[in-house]
Every structure is written in structure tokens, then in C-alpha cells.
Design a protein around this motif. Structure first.
Motif, PDB file in Angstrom:
ATOM      1  N   GLY A 108       0.785  -1.175   0.075  1.00  0.00           N
ATOM      2  CA  GLY A 108       0.010  -0.046   0.018  1.00  0.00           C
ATOM      3  C   GLY A 108       0.899   1.086   0.060  1.00  0.00           C
ATOM      4  O   GLY A 108       1.943   1.139   0.310  1.00  0.00           O
ATOM      5  N   GLY A 110       0.221   5.694   0.806  1.00  0.00           N
ATOM      6  CA  GLY A 110      -0.557   6.845   1.230  1.00  0.00           C
ATOM      7  C   GLY A 110      -1.838   6.389   1.699  1.00  0.00           C
ATOM      8  O   GLY A 110      -2.977   7.231   1.340  1.00  0.00           O
ATOM      9  N   GLY A 111      -1.943   5.349   2.432  1.00  0.00           N
ATOM     10  CA  GLY A 111      -3.226   4.958   3.056  1.00  0.00           C
ATOM     11  C   GLY A 111      -4.079   4.190   2.096  1.00  0.00           C
ATOM     12  O   GLY A 111      -5.217   3.849   2.453  1.00  0.00           O
ATOM     13  N   VAL A 112      -3.639   3.815   0.837  1.00  0.00           N
ATOM     14  CA  VAL A 112      -4.373   3.112  -0.124  1.00  0.00           C
ATOM     15  C   VAL A 112      -3.612   1.702  -0.181  1.00  0.00           C
ATOM     16  O   VAL A 112      -2.458   1.559  -0.497  1.00  0.00           O
ATOM     17  CB  VAL A 112      -4.544   3.640  -1.477  1.00  0.00           C
ATOM     18  N   ARG A 113      -4.635   0.676  -0.081  1.00  0.00           N
ATOM     19  CA  ARG A 113      -3.924  -0.590  -0.288  1.00  0.00           C
ATOM     20  C   ARG A 113      -3.723  -0.953  -1.613  1.00  0.00           C
ATOM     21  O   ARG A 113      -4.571  -0.518  -2.389  1.00  0.00           O
ATOM     22  CB  ARG A 113      -4.690  -1.770   0.437  1.00  0.00           C
ATOM     23  N   THR A 157      -5.360  -1.025  -7.241  1.00  0.00           N
ATOM     24  CA  THR A 157      -5.575  -0.795  -5.783  1.00  0.00           C
ATOM     25  C   THR A 157      -6.702  -1.322  -5.234  1.00  0.00           C
ATOM     26  O   THR A 157      -7.585  -1.944  -6.143  1.00  0.00           O
ATOM     27  CB  THR A 157      -5.900   0.620  -5.609  1.00  0.00           C
ATOM     28  N   ASP A 160     -10.267   1.488  -1.886  1.00  0.00           N
ATOM     29  CA  ASP A 160      -9.883   2.350  -0.884  1.00  0.00           C
ATOM     30  C   ASP A 160     -10.123   3.588  -0.687  1.00  0.00           C
ATOM     31  O   ASP A 160      -9.655   4.301   0.224  1.00  0.00           O
ATOM     32  CB  ASP A 160      -8.476   1.795   0.027  1.00  0.00           C
ATOM     33  N   ILE A 161     -10.405   4.146  -1.957  1.00  0.00           N
ATOM     34  CA  ILE A 161     -10.343   5.596  -2.253  1.00  0.00           C
ATOM     35  C   ILE A 161     -11.880   6.040  -1.959  1.00  0.00           C
ATOM     36  O   ILE A 161     -12.841   5.590  -2.437  1.00  0.00           O
ATOM     37  CB  ILE A 161      -9.791   6.027  -3.291  1.00  0.00           C
ATOM     38  N   GLN A 166      -9.252  12.487  -2.972  1.00  0.00           N
ATOM     39  CA  GLN A 166      -8.363  11.168  -2.596  1.00  0.00           C
ATOM     40  C   GLN A 166      -7.655  10.685  -3.714  1.00  0.00           C
ATOM     41  O   GLN A 166      -6.380  10.289  -3.748  1.00  0.00           O
ATOM     42  CB  GLN A 166      -8.796  10.739  -1.573  1.00  0.00           C
ATOM     43  N   PHE A 170      -3.593  10.509  -4.199  1.00  0.00           N
ATOM     44  CA  PHE A 170      -3.192   9.153  -4.346  1.00  0.00           C
ATOM     45  C   PHE A 170      -2.270   9.275  -5.596  1.00  0.00           C
ATOM     46  O   PHE A 170      -1.182   8.590  -5.771  1.00  0.00           O
ATOM     47  CB  PHE A 170      -4.165   8.131  -4.209  1.00  0.00           C
ATOM     48  N   ALA A 301       7.192   9.535   0.393  1.00  0.00           N
ATOM     49  CA  ALA A 301       6.645   9.395   1.740  1.00  0.00           C
ATOM     50  C   ALA A 301       7.689   9.336   2.884  1.00  0.00           C
ATOM     51  O   ALA A 301       7.400  10.019   3.720  1.00  0.00           O
ATOM     52  CB  ALA A 301       5.795   8.007   1.466  1.00  0.00           C
ATOM     53  N   LYS A 319       5.057  17.615   3.008  1.00  0.00           N
ATOM     54  CA  LYS A 319       4.538  17.117   1.846  1.00  0.00           C
ATOM     55  C   LYS A 319       4.502  17.504   0.472  1.00  0.00           C
ATOM     56  O   LYS A 319       5.088  16.966  -0.575  1.00  0.00           O
ATOM     57  CB  LYS A 319       2.915  16.746   2.370  1.00  0.00           C
TER      58      LYS A 319
END
Ligand code: ADP
Ligand code: ZN
Ligand code: MG
Length: 483
Positions: A108, A110-113, A157, A160-161, A166, A170, A301, A319
Motif C-alpha cells: 500500500g 498513502g493509506g491506499v492498499r 488498488t 480504498d479511495i 483523494q 493518491f 513518503a 508533503k
């Protein structure tokens, strides 16, 4: 009609990345752009009978690097499958891809698997020549096979978005990550980065996913965000009216913002995958995995985290700098050139001058590398402001000159008389004069009413052409009034 906010938005992305190898995925044809059509072809990428594919080791290496960057598990072997479909720009009638054993799975960013990353070959390019390309009198389409067989990594992905923004964020992180990795040019206009968005909505609290539609091949992040917004509104209107979303593939026209159906589920292809008989699976060895790991640069990241922790930058600033790799490089070069050395104390103001003062003046430009301001010049300017040799306002004037002409900040301060007016000797008489010229205000200040302090500061600024420091003026006023 109920608003879009009654629904939860669910988005999964499929991203195709053209890998930056010297040659194609399964043959030795070179990947050069802008060549005359059909001059970078051979019996393999034209699928002539009897020709055999040979996998490109460098493409597999770049695929493993992507897997490392996204925190994926790397498969023990590289197995290819045939995906069957007929299209004029696919000369074999199938595409060599990966089906049940993708090179990378899980992970994953940025919080997205990430569901999977697999390697495949690109199709050729159909050019709809239209009337101007008439052959034997009729409008025609022609195929340029130069691109056919280009190595691609497809990144899929998990769903998850949850918003258009977002999705954009991503994709920006992913693009910078791939760029820093050096695995691709990641240029959307040239097609080396392409994205399909799978979109569904469901009432808040519902556990099963809604029926999804797929927006195909949008070639800018802004269009992707606009397309998602339009499609979510369309789906919400359908559900509000008691109707159902039909699973289909859609085209979004960014000009008219219209969504048109390309094909529905009933017409969906059955690809009849089977293992590619012309390619034996090759092991992905520990040495290959190690080689890819050794080639890993610092990723955006991690860089943002370092800026936050070591340099104590605000998360948003960290960021902004880290996710635009050229900007981050420029900033780090400036920091290294800072006369006051590298520390959180120098990094904070420098980051602020870079992201606020400088970028704001570069008119949409995101890389100061193209401007006349060198990293060292900005570092010197920020040091001059830090030392109070120039006020912030004076510093901004110097920056304007640097942007217009370049040059040395100290020399500009000297030449334009922008040096700060400070210290007992020079500033105290000016303050005295300001108080004398405004006796009623001086009286109010003496009586403890600090509100009109600005009048005195304003007077001093006018007298010094903005070259005094407000804080210092306040201090002098207090001491002269015995406060
Ligand atoms: P397909 O079989 O149509 O190719 P997949 O299950 O392989 O669908 O998923 C393709 C992409 O669509 C993935 O990115 C996945 O996260 C996303 N996806 C799957 N189902 C949904 C859904 N109901 N809503 C939004 N995205 C979805
Ligand atoms: Zn070839
Ligand atoms: Mg799928």
C-alpha cells in the motif's frame, strides 16, 4: 432529491505505467519515441509465425523495484499468461500478461492498499486517420506497431479511495514515487501513465459494495477528478430515482463533462486466460530482489517524514516539498548552501520562503530550477532576513530582483539601499521623532493603551522606507516611554 453526501463513494484505480527500459518486453526492438511508424518492429512484436518471445530482465527488475516501493510481497516466480482478445492493434490476437500469479501482491501507499502489480506488454497504436488519411478513397485507420510490446506495469488498488480529491492525491504520490524510482517517464499526455477509475456508491452503513462503473483512460489528474465527480453525481441521481446502476465502461469527455457508455457488462470480454506456452516461468531470485532493493532511492513518503521529523517542518510543507521531487531537490540544495548550516532553525524559514514567497511569485511554475533564483541565493537571502540585516518586507523586494535578474542578495541589498535600519543609534532617533509628531498617541501609549502602537510603527516604516523591524520599533517605543 437527496444530496450526494447521502452515499459513501468507493473507488479503486487501475494504473498502467510504461516502464523505462531500453528494449521492448519480449523482443530486442528499441523503445525510441517519435520514429517513423512501423520502423521499430520485428517478427516477435509483429507476431509473425514461428517467432518466440524472450522476457526483458530489466523490466522484471523495474517491476520488483515498484513492488518494493509499494511494500508488496514479491512472487517467487515470474509467470506469464495469455489474455485473449481481438483488436487491430494487438497483432497476436492476445496479450501476454499475468493472471493468477502477479509479480507483486499486497502492500500500500498513502493509506491506499495495493491489490497487485503485474507486468504485461502494451498494444500498438491505432491512428484514426479520418478523411485526410483516405486510402483508396475511403476514410481509414492505420496502426503504428512501434509502441506494440512496450513493457507495462499495471498497478491495481483495493477499493480504498473515497473521494475524487483523494484519488487525485493518491495518484500524485504514486506518480512522484514512480518518477523518483526512475522506472517510468510517468507522463500522462504522452501516455506513459494511464489511469482507469472504478467507481461505485452505497448508502452510508451498507456493507456490500455498490455496482461499479469504469471510467477509461483519462489523461490528466484534473480530468480524473472531474470525471469521478460527474460519475458519482450520475450514480446518486439514479439511486435517488429508485433506479439501478448498470455495470459498464464509460468515457468521460472533459470538455462537455459528458459520460458515454463504451460497453456494458453483457458485452464484457471473456479473456480465456491460460499460461503462456512460449514462456517458462522464471524464478525471481533472492539476488534479483536484493539488486532491486539496493537500487531504491529515498521515496517521497519517507522524504516527507524526514522533513517533518529531522527538520521539524509543518506536515503540509513537508508533503508539498517531498511530493514534488524537483522542488524537494531544490529546497535541499538551498538548505545545504545555508550560511547558518543545516538545522530545524534554518530549514523552517527556508521552507517557508521556498513554498510561499518564491513559488507564489513563479506564476504556476512548480520547479524553481527553471528560474533565475539559485538555491544558494535564496539561502543567503533567508540568512540576511534571519540576521535582521534586511526586514521581511525588504527581503521580498530582494526576491523580486532575484526573480527578474538573478544575482547576489547581499549585493542587491547594498545596491538598492534595502539594508535594515536598526539599533539604538539609527532607529532610536526615528522613533523619538515619530512620538514627537504624534503627542496624543504617545500619551495613550504612556497610559497603557497599546492599541495605537501601529500608528507609530507606520510612521517609522514610512520614514525608513519599510526598512525597520516592527518588533524593534515596539521595544524602542516602550523604553522611550518608560514602559
Ligand atoms: P473486474 O473484475 O471488473 O476487473 P476487479 O475486482 O478486478 O474488477 O477490480 C478492478 C478494480 O476495481 C480494482 O481497483 C478494485 O479495487 C475496484 N473495484 C472492485 N469492485 C469495486 C466496487 N464495487 N466499487 C469500486 N471499485 C471497485
Ligand atoms: Zn520487436
Ligand atoms: Mg480485474
Amino acid at each position: 432529491m437527496s444530496p450526494v453526501s447521502d452515499y459513501e463513494i468507493v473507488i479503486g484505480l487501475e494504473i498502467h505505467v510504461q516502464l523505462k527500459t531500453r528494449t521492448k518486453m519480449f523482443c530486442g526492438c528499441e523503445l525510441t519515441f517519435g520514429e517513423p511508424p512501423n520502423t521499430r518492429v520485428c517478427e516477435v512484436c509483429l507476431a509473425l509465425p514461428g517467432s518466440l518471445p524472450v522476457p526483458n530482465a530489466e523490466a522484471i527488475h523495474l517491476g520488483v523495484m515498484i513492488g518494493h516501493a509499494l511494500g508488496c510481497e514479491i512472487a517467487p516466480r515470474m509467470k506469464f499468461d495469455r489474455k485473449q482478445y481481438f483488436y487491430p492493434d494487438s497483432p497476436k490476437g492476445y496479450q501476454i500478461s499475468q493472471f493468477d500469479e502477479p509479480l507483486c501482491a499486497g502492500g500500500g501507499i498513502g493509506g491506499v492498499r495495493i491489490e497487485r502489480v503485474h507486468l504485461e506488454e502494451d498494444a500498438a497504436k491505432t491512428i484514426h486517420a479520418g478523411a485526410s488519411g483516405r486510402i483508396h478513397g475511403s476514410a481509414s485507420s492505420v496502426v503504428d506497431f512501434n509502441r506494440g510490446g512496450t513493457p507495462l506495469a499495471e498497478i491495481v488498488t483495493e477499493p480504498d479511495i473515497h473521494s475524487a480529491e483523494q484519488a487525485g492525491e493518491f495518484l500524485r504520490l504514486l506518480r512522484t514515487t514512480l518518477r523518483v524510482l526512475g522506472v517510468s517517464d510517468v507522463n500522462m499526455e504522452e501516455g506513459s501513465l494511464r489511469c482507469d477509475a472504478n467507481i461505485s456508491i452505497r448508502p452510508h452503513g451498507q456493507t456490500e459494495l455498490g455496482t461499479k462503473t469504469e471510467l477509461k483512460n483519462m489523461n490528466s489528474f484534473r480530468y480524473i477528478e472531474k470525471g469521478i465527480t460527474a460519475e458519482v453525481a450520475r450514480q446518486a441521481a439514479l439511486l435517488d430515482a429508485g433506479e439501478r446502476v448498470v455495470q459498464e465502461t464509460l468515457h468521460f469527455d472533459p470538455r462537455t463533462e459528458a459520460l458515454t457508455s463504451m460497453r456494458s457488462k453483457e458485452e464484457a470480454n471473456d479473456y480465456r486466460y491460460f499460461p503462456e506456452p512460449d514462456l517458462v516461468p522464471v524464478p525471481v531470485t533472492a539476488a534479483m530482489i536484493e539488486r532491486a532493493r539496493a537500487a531504491m532511492p529515498e521515496l517521497p513518503a519517507a522524504r516527507a517524514a524526514r522533513f517533518e521529523e529531522d527538520l521539524e517542518l509543518h506536515p503540509d510543507t513537508a508533503k508539498l516539498l517531498a511530493w514534488r521531487s524537483e522542488l524537494g531537490d531544490w529546497f535541499e540544495e538551498a538548505l545545504a548552501a545555508s550560511p547558518d548550516g543545516v538545522s530545524a532553525a534554518t530549514a523552517g524559514p527556508l521552507a517557508n520562503w521556498t513554498t510561499n514567497e518564491l513559488l507564489k511569485r513563479l506564476e504556476g511554475e512548480t520547479d524553481p530550477g527553471g528560474s533565475k533564483v539559485t538555491p544558494a541565493a535564496l539561502a543567503q537571502l533567508v540568512a540576511l532576513v534571519g540576521a535582521k540585516s534586511v526586514t521581511a518586507a525588504g527581503g521580498r523586494q530582494v526576491l523580486e530582483v532575484l526573480i527578474a535578474e538573478g544575482g547576489d542578495p547581499a549585493a542587491i541589498v547594498e545596491a538598492q539601499g534595502l539594508g535594515a535600519v536598526g539599533g539604538e543609534d539609527t532607529l532610536a532617533p526615528v522613533v523619538q521623532e515619530a512620538l514627537a509628531a504624534n503627542p496624543d498617541i504617545a500619551e495613550r501609549l504612556r497610559g497603557g493603551d497599546m492599541k495605537p502602537m501601529g500608528v507609530i510603527i507606520g510612521h517609522v516604516m514610512k520614514a525608513t522606507k519599510g526598512r525597520a523591524d516592527g518588533g524593534e520599533v515596539t521595544k524602542l517605543v516602550r523604553s522611550q516611554l518608560g514602559l
